[in-house]
Design an enzyme around this catalytic site. Sequence first.
Site: not given
Length: 760
Positions: A67, A92-93, A96-97, A159
């Site tokens: 992704h 970018h994630d 967050e993850d 995204d």
Amino acid sequence: MDEQELKNKEREAADDKLITDAFHHLLDTYLHTRHRKKVDIITKAFNFARQAHKGVRRLSGEPYIMHPIAVAQIACEEMGLGSTSICAALLHDVVEDTDYTVEDLQNIFGPKIAMIVDGLTKISGGIFGDHASAQAENFKKLLLTMSDDIRVILIKICDRLHNMRTLASQAPNKQYKIAGETLYIYAPLANRLGLNKIKTELEDLSFRYEHPEDYADITNKLNFTKEQRDKLFDDFTAPIRKKLDQMGISYHIKARIKSPYSIWCKMQNKHVTFDEVFDILAVRIVFLPDNRNDEINECFRIYVALNQIYKSHPDRLRDWVNHPKANGYQALHVTMMSNQGQWIEVQIRSERMDEIAEQGFAAHWKYKEGDFKEDEDELNKWLGTIKEILDDPQPDAMDFLDSIKMNLFASEIFVFTPKGEVKTMPADCTVLDFAFQIHTFLGSHCIGAKVNHKLVPMSHKLKSGDQVEVLTSNSQHVKPEWIGFVATAKAKGKIQAMLRRENRESQKKGDDILNNWLKANDIESSIPILDKLCEYHNFPKHDDFFQALGDGTIELDDKDLDVLQGKANKEKSGGGWRKFVPFLGKGKKDKGNDVTVQPSKSLLVVGKGFNKKLPCIIREDTIGMYIFPSCCHPIPGDDILGFIDNKNHVEIHKRSCRVASKLKTSYGPRILDAKWEMHKQLFFDATIEVHGIDRKGMLHDVSEVISQKMDINICRVNFTANQGIFEGQIEVRVHDRAEVKVIIDALKKIDDMKEVQQII
């Protein structure tokens, strides 16, 4: 066990190859751009992200790292962004993850990339809960960072585009939430940044998931009519090519086909069928000027040449060349009459304009040499507007999203002050908006204006080119009804802030009145007591109730006492469950058994164990469990969704409903999938509008077709005729949307009937 290990190893090897190939494709794309070649930092970001997401898979089953790579690929290939953006897209994630923090990224990759990633990191929903909108808060955070660095929003759009392309793996309620949010916020945002190609794809993908049948129908019809469109295009452009060749212009001509979503919008707004949408085809002439400074003159040279071949529509010349749109779009649009008797739009633009039209602000950086700075100013002006909206806090998530949408995505008009200064305003703005735009004092004391030296009220809508002189009076004060006709976020925000100040005094007074009344009746003040009174007087919020008390709009008496003591007649609100289903007909009796369907009378309450992934099935016996608001009037056959309201009841909306589109964007986690499972036993109201040539017996023919031939009950008919033309509205009782379509097709066959459309 060995076999399982072998399978796991094979899968791991296949995943590694997939990931490595995708990353090499990204690097190849990047190396073919004009950016400085910073391969090292991109590789470093990729390896970091790969390690951070190791072992995690997406719902589709592929490794999660695919992704971020896909998002970086879109940023590089479709937006033309450089290494900083590619790194931020890859990472970018991560925050967050995974367990990494923004500080970690700052230490490894520097402050710029870390700031962009921070802007893209969602705020966790836990702080806000389900009722407040975490989505709106995330969007607010995104905009705050974006006003410092535009790349934040560009990567967010990449995204979103990849999420939309892979939406098939999500549950239907998630699909509606994401598609609704995309249509409401991200597609207009892409458009405002001039990313036309991406905007169109986002709209079409959203449309495909929200209305799959309509999407398939329009796509099939587009394919079916392709041959005749191609012939029309070839016939229309042949003389144009000949003329441009004679002029020695370097050019190419392409067909612009209207997107399925745009066609569907036109069909809905204008109440027409696919065959009645005439602007599906447009012609685009893209030329390469000899000299960059000469491109505007070249546009008009081509326009003059076209006028020697075809007649142009006098009112349909759009000069975006000298007056570019706010998103940087430049082109000359003219509408010409073809030899087949059909109006065709022709768009004339240079190669630079064409690239900017498709790639938007991302393409501006390519043409930044020389003195072409006006685009930058436009962007900065726009970012300034965002800051202004963020500075004025909106108490409600829905209001905040509305004000963003209202200001940032409206098309613009140019208005002049008495001294001749140009002010850019959103289309549909009023005199009052203009007054607030200049100064808050001017707005709050405005009593009207002189527009082009004529006196007009403050609700007068302005047009491009108007010269406006605002008239004020010191005795004038802000009034609540002003909110109804202002169109800009600035004016609305200022009026609401002033009204809130005044309302607080009324609310305080109302609070005192209530407390004194409760004391006099020996009742202790509490939230449940307040809720009962609000419900009895039909006030959704406590503040509204206090204000009405303070203003003297309502008074407390013995009936209120009865409500609190449980003595009130429960029928006061009328209709039991039927009040929630305003259009529902009586149960249709089964001729054999003489049985009437009795829908459930208690409303569904969503509890903790409720499975949001399963659809709400609406049948004759369960329809009474749901609330049907009057905003969109869904009937069987419509695409619908459910929404869990503040009392944990489920509202049913059409997926295309305007209220629902705001709910999807602001309260996504509360969206449910809903499906009809009706068996033609209950009746629903539908309204059909007809237009045609007046003659004797027309009303008789209409009623005969509906009542006699089709055995459908007409509730109400309203016909008016004027100068040989009639128009009318017919209210009928039907089982579902398919019956409405059958009625419309039958009515169209009546002599002298020219237009038949369904309004509700």
